[in-house]
Design an enzyme around this catalytic site. Sequence first.
Site, PDB file in Angstrom:
ATOM      1  CD  GLU A 147      14.344  -9.550   4.313  1.00 26.38           C
ATOM      2  OE1 GLU A 147      13.488  -8.995   3.842  1.00 26.38           O
ATOM      3  OE2 GLU A 147      15.639  -9.436   4.307  1.00 26.38           O
ATOM      4  CD  GLU A 169       8.819  -1.461 -10.482  1.00 26.12           C
ATOM      5  OE1 GLU A 169       8.686  -0.257 -10.014  1.00 26.12           O
ATOM      6  OE2 GLU A 169       8.080  -2.679 -10.124  1.00 26.12           O
ATOM      7  CB  CYS A 203       5.861   0.969  -7.607  1.00 26.15           C
ATOM      8  SG  CYS A 203       6.861   0.150  -6.918  1.00 26.15           S
TER       9      CYS A 203
END
Length: 474
Positions: free
Chosen positions: A166, A237, A271
């Site tokens: 968003e 993922e 990540c």
Amino acid sequence: MTATQSQRSRPYATVNPYTGETEQEFPFLETDAIDGVIEKAHAAFLEWRRRPVEERAQVVGRAGELMLERKDEFAALVTREMGKRIQEAGGEVQLAASILTYYAENGPRFLEPRRIDVMKGEAVVENEPIGVLLAIEPWNYPLYQVVRVAGPNLVLGNAILLKHAELNPQTALAIERCFLDAGVPEGVYTNVFLAIPDVEKVIAHPLVQGVTLTGSERAGSSVASLAGKHLKKSVLELGGSDPFIVLDTEDLGRTVKAATTGRMQNTGQACIAAKRLIVPADIYEPFVEGLKQAFATFSPGDPSDPSTTLAPLSSEQAAKDLQAQIQDAVDKGATVVTGGGRPDLPGAFVEPTILTDVTPDMRAYSEELFGPAAVVYKVADEDEAVELANDSAYGLGAAVFSSDLEKAREVADRIEAGMVFVNQPTGSSPELPFGGVKRSGYGRELSELGMFEFANRKLTRVLPAKKADKPQGG
């Protein structure tokens, strides 16, 4: 207000994390319009899959060229919408374009049929597209994450519905326009401003054949559950708490620099960032001191200014969440070597932070720290380093540093992760498979492996026809 109503009341919006200003809002796709979007995508898929793979690859390659031509536009959008430093945003554009180029150049070769040796007749495995896919992608790498799904799947012949974060509506629209301008037919790649409560409706639709998500563990668990319920293929993922293991070093300065780069890339919002720094006792003190000095060089400022070295986090809520994790560690006895607070200026900034003396009862021990905060651990030997590295629910990436390559490889073999990098921070490149194990998800993106997650690897087995009996008589 119910949770569902709340999730529909917050529209897609560009909220500049440096100024805090809402620049533009976009309405959600109406629920009753979803079926029509999916049906259009399926119809487009049926035509797209019949095109020669070389033609599909050429279109994807052209999208990569257009992305580079529009580098400044894309980079500015990424900086405004999620706060990435402008130089890093430009680097992301180049990486995303290189992925499209990689699949344009190599995809047709990857998809060539493979013949199997059989005693009679022939057997061949062909790689066919399966249909419409839903891709749910995050805000932290809003170009790279999208194209590593779109590139291989468009060359394969699948159709993509993109539900972007968003925070990134204008970036999402710019990607869609890039593919359309490159020649991807309408419906083959479609941006959908999908509300979270409508995700199941898309996954459940009989014309949608798979779903891929890059995001949080919570989101991955929800999507995997929905995909399983509706018997759809999924790839996830998810998060990571990557260890950065130092076994020894002949150049402490270089190792500290690598640790700093690995932790602070994208303001720590990656990540595969080096989040847990594991260091032997004999160099622990100078390593921590060197890291402290390196973290002190980061200066917060406008991410669109090339001189800025520390960007804000993606949102004010992200900054508050990270600070809460840091405060929890402090309250339970952790040591703050540097940072720990918020700079006295507007924007979603958190000071570059180093924590030591972190113990298992602290959130910082087991949770992913998604921002400029590193935890440094002291270990006695490589066995303790491996044990600590594997004491995590995550298993995405890892880095091992040593001047003894044989020892580094041995340790790398013992690490529970989908990717291990030796003598460099964990990274990504088109030709390298990307993905994790444990609660970091499943499946692989990028490389040749990324072409086959949503492919029907169809076997065709052919035996010679029996000869008809000769007619009797003369």
